[in-house]
Design a protein around this motif. Structure first.
Motif, PDB file in Angstrom:
ATOM      1  N   ARG A 158      -1.495 -72.222 -94.999  1.00  0.00           N
ATOM      2  CA  ARG A 158      -1.420 -72.941 -93.739  1.00  0.00           C
ATOM      3  C   ARG A 158      -1.953 -72.060 -92.616  1.00  0.00           C
ATOM      4  N   VAL A 159      -2.820 -72.628 -91.818  1.00  0.00           N
ATOM      5  CA  VAL A 159      -3.393 -71.901 -90.685  1.00  0.00           C
ATOM      6  C   VAL A 159      -3.256 -72.773 -89.451  1.00  0.00           C
ATOM      7  N   GLU A 160      -3.279 -72.147 -88.281  1.00  0.00           N
ATOM      8  CA  GLU A 160      -3.207 -72.913 -87.052  1.00  0.00           C
ATOM      9  C   GLU A 160      -4.581 -73.447 -86.708  1.00  0.00           C
ATOM     10  N   SER A 161      -4.629 -74.680 -86.220  1.00  0.00           N
ATOM     11  CA  SER A 161      -5.892 -75.240 -85.777  1.00  0.00           C
ATOM     12  C   SER A 161      -6.298 -74.605 -84.469  1.00  0.00           C
ATOM     13  N   ASP A 162      -7.602 -74.597 -84.210  1.00  0.00           N
ATOM     14  CA  ASP A 162      -8.096 -74.043 -82.964  1.00  0.00           C
ATOM     15  C   ASP A 162      -7.710 -74.961 -81.807  1.00  0.00           C
ATOM     16  N   PRO A 163      -7.245 -74.397 -80.677  1.00  0.00           N
ATOM     17  CA  PRO A 163      -6.909 -75.244 -79.538  1.00  0.00           C
ATOM     18  C   PRO A 163      -8.141 -75.916 -78.973  1.00  0.00           C
ATOM     19  N   ALA A 164      -7.939 -77.055 -78.342  1.00  0.00           N
ATOM     20  CA  ALA A 164      -9.056 -77.762 -77.725  1.00  0.00           C
ATOM     21  C   ALA A 164      -9.663 -76.895 -76.632  1.00  0.00           C
ATOM     22  N   PRO A 165     -10.991 -76.849 -76.503  1.00  0.00           N
ATOM     23  CA  PRO A 165     -11.625 -75.989 -75.511  1.00  0.00           C
ATOM     24  C   PRO A 165     -11.343 -76.463 -74.089  1.00  0.00           C
ATOM     25  N   THR A 166     -11.222 -75.511 -73.182  1.00  0.00           N
ATOM     26  CA  THR A 166     -11.017 -75.832 -71.777  1.00  0.00           C
ATOM     27  C   THR A 166     -12.311 -75.604 -71.017  1.00  0.00           C
ATOM     28  N   GLU A 167     -12.430 -76.308 -69.895  1.00  0.00           N
ATOM     29  CA  GLU A 167     -13.582 -76.116 -69.034  1.00  0.00           C
ATOM     30  C   GLU A 167     -13.436 -74.794 -68.289  1.00  0.00           C
ATOM     31  N   PRO A 168     -14.548 -74.186 -67.858  1.00  0.00           N
ATOM     32  CA  PRO A 168     -14.465 -72.943 -67.093  1.00  0.00           C
ATOM     33  C   PRO A 168     -13.543 -73.103 -65.898  1.00  0.00           C
ATOM     34  N   GLY A 169     -12.575 -72.192 -65.754  1.00  0.00           N
ATOM     35  CA  GLY A 169     -11.652 -72.224 -64.637  1.00  0.00           C
ATOM     36  C   GLY A 169     -10.503 -73.195 -64.818  1.00  0.00           C
ATOM     37  N   GLN A 170     -10.447 -73.884 -65.956  1.00  0.00           N
ATOM     38  CA  GLN A 170      -9.408 -74.876 -66.219  1.00  0.00           C
ATOM     39  C   GLN A 170      -8.354 -74.279 -67.129  1.00  0.00           C
TER      40      GLN A 170
END
Length: 214
Positions: free
Chosen positions: A97-109
């Protein structure tokens, strides 16, 4: 075509590095059938004899694909040969079991700004399977377990791997996953067994309502 000839033709192309040969882009002439069978238990048999060289089996597995008519073949840039597969060409032999990658954030967000006030960003654990030939398959998105019938008439899980090829869960791994499986009751009274991965239910088995009453 025979296994040794394939090894000679490809040299290190099929075994070096992590990048798979582009067998989906090779369209050579069909040269007939090779007397090679992949047994349901994972053994590779050539002319009735098990192939004992693990490196050769691994190399052959990297130049295998499934055709649109359901047949299996080994492919090189210059020729293609049909082989026989009793059930599925691969076995899934381990998982983690591995953690999924978090959703990407916009620059400065920030992550809070991304999900919005009052919302919590959902992080789904992802299970990954490892096949007997070293393929790593993450159970997420469109890649998920499905049930299909084995040559013995049982309905067991399989997972897509690559180039139309799939892996059957090895018996040991199957029972290992069943030990911690969740149960989901369906509207018709049947019971589905499985686990969550990548936000989706991964099915391991299903019991009909009449089977539960016995």
């Amino acid at each position: 075509m025979n296994p040794a000839a394939i090894l000679t033709q490809l040299g290190d192309k099929a075994t070096s590095g992590k990048t798979l040969p582009p067998v989906d882009q090779w369209h050579p002439a069909h040269c007939g059938e090779m007397d090679l069978v992949i047994r349901a238990d994972g053994r590779w048999m050539h002319e009735g004899t098990p192939i004992g060289r693990a490196r050769l089996v691994h190399m052959l597995s990297r130049v295998m694909r499934r055709e649109s008519d359901g047949s299996y073949c080994l492919v090189t840039p210059v020729e293609k040969a049909t082989i026989q597969v009793e059930d599925r060409p691969f076995l899934a032999v381990d998982c983690s079991r591995v953690e999924s990658d978090p959703a990407p954030t916009e620059p400065g967000q920030t992550e809070f700004e991304q999900t919005g006030p009052g919302q919590t960003e959902l992080q789904h654990d992802v299970w990954q399977l490892v096949t007997d030939q070293g393929d790593v398959v993450r159970l997420e998105g469109e890649t998920c377990l499905t049930l299909s019938e084995t040559p013995d008439g049982l309905w067991l899980p399989e997972v897509p791997v690559r180039f139309g090829l799939a892996a059957r869960l090895h018996r040991n791994l199957y029972y290992r996953l069943l030990e911690s499986a969740e149960t989901h009751e369906q509207e018709d009274g049947s019971l589905r067994l499985g686990f969550m991965s990548g936000g989706r239910f991964q099915i391991l088995g299903q019991l009909a309502a009449d089977e539960l009453e016995v």
